[in-house]
Write an enzyme that holds these catalytic residues in place. Structure first.
Site, PDB file in Angstrom:
ATOM      1  N   ALA A  91      -7.196   6.186  40.202  1.00 57.48           N
ATOM      2  CA  ALA A  91      -7.844   5.179  41.049  1.00 57.48           C
ATOM      3  C   ALA A  91      -7.954   3.870  40.281  1.00 57.48           C
ATOM      4  O   ALA A  91      -7.954   3.870  39.054  1.00 57.48           O
ATOM      5  CB  ALA A  91      -9.241   5.659  41.434  1.00 57.48           C
ATOM      6  N   LYS A 127      -5.210  17.368  28.506  1.00 56.71           N
ATOM      7  CA  LYS A 127      -5.338  16.066  29.184  1.00 56.71           C
ATOM      8  C   LYS A 127      -5.131  14.920  28.189  1.00 56.71           C
ATOM      9  O   LYS A 127      -4.515  13.899  28.516  1.00 56.71           O
ATOM     10  CB  LYS A 127      -6.708  15.969  29.862  1.00 56.71           C
ATOM     11  CG  LYS A 127      -7.009  14.621  30.486  1.00 56.71           C
ATOM     12  CD  LYS A 127      -6.135  14.335  31.691  1.00 56.71           C
ATOM     13  CE  LYS A 127      -6.048  12.878  32.123  1.00 56.71           C
ATOM     14  NZ  LYS A 127      -7.233  12.117  32.237  1.00 56.71           N
ATOM     15  N   ASN A 164       2.550   3.930  36.421  1.00 49.35           N
ATOM     16  CA  ASN A 164       2.906   5.190  35.760  1.00 49.35           C
ATOM     17  C   ASN A 164       4.321   5.658  36.098  1.00 49.35           C
ATOM     18  O   ASN A 164       5.034   6.190  35.236  1.00 49.35           O
ATOM     19  CB  ASN A 164       1.910   6.288  36.141  1.00 49.35           C
ATOM     20  CG  ASN A 164       0.535   6.032  35.558  1.00 49.35           C
ATOM     21  OD1 ASN A 164       0.352   5.106  34.781  1.00 49.35           O
ATOM     22  ND2 ASN A 164      -0.432   6.847  35.933  1.00 49.35           N
ATOM     23  N   SER A 175      -5.433   3.687  33.300  1.00 48.22           N
ATOM     24  CA  SER A 175      -6.717   3.056  32.966  1.00 48.22           C
ATOM     25  C   SER A 175      -6.585   2.069  31.803  1.00 48.22           C
ATOM     26  O   SER A 175      -7.271   1.054  31.766  1.00 48.22           O
ATOM     27  CB  SER A 175      -7.755   4.129  32.650  1.00 48.22           C
ATOM     28  OG  SER A 175      -7.271   5.011  31.660  1.00 48.22           O
ATOM     29  N   GLU A 198      -9.463   2.671  25.533  1.00 50.34           N
ATOM     30  CA  GLU A 198      -9.871   3.991  25.031  1.00 50.34           C
ATOM     31  C   GLU A 198      -8.946   4.497  23.930  1.00 50.34           C
ATOM     32  O   GLU A 198      -8.982   5.676  23.601  1.00 50.34           O
ATOM     33  CB  GLU A 198      -9.905   4.985  26.198  1.00 50.34           C
ATOM     34  CG  GLU A 198     -10.960   4.623  27.225  1.00 50.34           C
ATOM     35  CD  GLU A 198     -11.073   5.607  28.374  1.00 50.34           C
ATOM     36  OE1 GLU A 198     -12.193   5.916  28.791  1.00 50.34           O
ATOM     37  OE2 GLU A 198     -10.024   6.051  28.867  1.00 50.34           O
TER      38      GLU A 198
HETATM   39  O1  KPL Z   1      -5.924   9.643  33.229  1.00 51.71           O
HETATM   40  C1  KPL Z   1      -5.182   8.780  33.620  1.00 51.71           C
HETATM   41  C2  KPL Z   1      -5.528   7.384  33.237  1.00 51.71           C
HETATM   42  O2  KPL Z   1      -5.012   6.429  33.796  1.00 51.71           O
HETATM   43  O3  KPL Z   1      -6.378   7.265  32.343  1.00 51.71           O
HETATM   44  C3  KPL Z   1      -3.908   9.132  34.347  1.00 51.71           C
HETATM   45  C4  KPL Z   1      -3.954  10.575  34.822  1.00 51.71           C
HETATM   46  C5  KPL Z   1      -2.769   8.937  33.396  1.00 51.71           C
HETATM   47  C6  KPL Z   1      -3.682   8.383  35.601  1.00 51.71           C
HETATM   48  O4  KPL Z   1      -3.237   7.106  35.423  1.00 51.71           O
END
Ligand code: KPL
Length: 315
Positions: free
Chosen positions: A136, A193, A211, A264, A276
């Protein structure tokens, strides 16, 4: 079920919007900045894969800059931390005030170590591990674009609650269309993840692409190499991971499912926010140093992101 979503940025607001559709959910959405203020004033709008408006009388919206009413303390059954990786400590302290003694909490933030921080503040008996691959982004304050379906995985952390305590929340998430599963090996799912994030986020952010562009052969091979470097370190730490072929397939699957999303890290860089990287590639490089495995791809990506965003060194 009383649920609090703390640190409601893009992803937290998306989940809040979906949860608000359930008649048995009493929802608290705690945000900050322009987005949080707009939600307090007008509610929340979701666009994209689902379209809905959550008015201020469907959920309680609160603003970090203002604080929370003491009447809410000790009332929440479930708390979901969805803030940026560097906000976990602060949000876990808020969770400590809000959580019912029998309540449970989970952090869905990117990176290593969030469940452990929550456990140190809330007690391990109240904490699950959590990850999500939902996508999102925010076109404007108060509005969230739902860019891609993914899944949520809650997991067992050593000393933490078992599946039977997660089940009511898992059922709730699934009933509002948030695909959610359970794993007995929470730390391994967090590593899984992290492997996706170290592969996707800095490369998409540096290239300035959605992406899906990482499916091109050159970018995909750079992403995969970065991911496998991290996987070698995780395996050295005795984390149980799928084999390399399966990792490659998972990377491809997430890139396809979130093809139209700006990851993100790209969103953070474009908005001038701290990234991050410290909790992702940098954390992996550090873990590698501890087990004697170099991670040159991850190291190079850290250097490039940190050069682009000098404030990213503050983690
Ligand atoms: O976790 C995500 C992020 O953007 O931080 C993904 C799954 C890669 C989605 O963009």
């Amino acid at each position: 079920m009383r649920i609090a979503v703390l640190g409601a940025g893009s992803l937290g607001s998306l989940f809040a919007g979906l949860l608000a559709q359930h008649p048995d959910v009493k929802l608290l959405v705690h945000g900050k900045g322009d987005h949080g203020a707009m939600m307090v004033a007008n509610g929340l709008e979701i666009q994209g894969e689902a379209n809905m408006v959550i008015s201020p009388d469907q959920a309680m919206f609160t603003l970090d800059e203002v604080g929370l009413p003491a009447s809410l303390f000790g009332t929440m059954d479930v708390i979901v931390l969805t803030g940026k990786a560097n906000s976990t400590d602060q949000l876990a302290r808020i969770a400590h005030d809000l959580l019912h003694p029998q309540g449970v909490a989970v952090s869905l933030s990117n990176g290593l170590g969030h469940a452990e921080i929550c456990a140190s503040i809330l007690g391990p008996h109240r904490v699950f591990t959590g990850t999500t691959t939902y996508a999102a982004w925010r076109p404007s304050p108060g509005v969230v674009h739902y860019a891609g379906r993914g899944n949520v995985v809650l997991g067992h952390l050593q000393g933490g609650p078992m599946l039977n305590q997660a089940q009511p929340f898992l059922d709730m998430l699934n009933s509002v269309g948030i695909e959610s599963n359970w794993t007995e090996n929470g730390p391994a799912s967090v590593w899984m993840k992290v492997l996706l994030n170290i592969a996707i986020n800095p490369i998409a952010a540096l290239s300035g692409v959605e992406n899906g562009s990482l499916l091109s052969p050159a970018l995909f091979s750079a992403a995969l190499e970065t991911m496998l470097e991290g996987a070698r370190i995780a395996r050295q730490e005795r984390v149980e991971l799928p084999d390399d072929l399966e990792l490659e397939q998972r990377l491809q699957h997430v890139l396809e499912a979130t093809a139209r999303n700006q990851c993100s890290m790209l969103q953070d860089i474009r908005a001038g926010r701290v990234t991050e990287i410290g909790y992702l590639n940098h954390a992996v490089v550090e873990r590698g140093e501890r087990v004697g495995l170099p991670a040159p791809m991850n190291h190079m990506l850290c250097a490039m992101i940190e050069a682009l965003t000098p404030q990213a060194n503050q983690h």
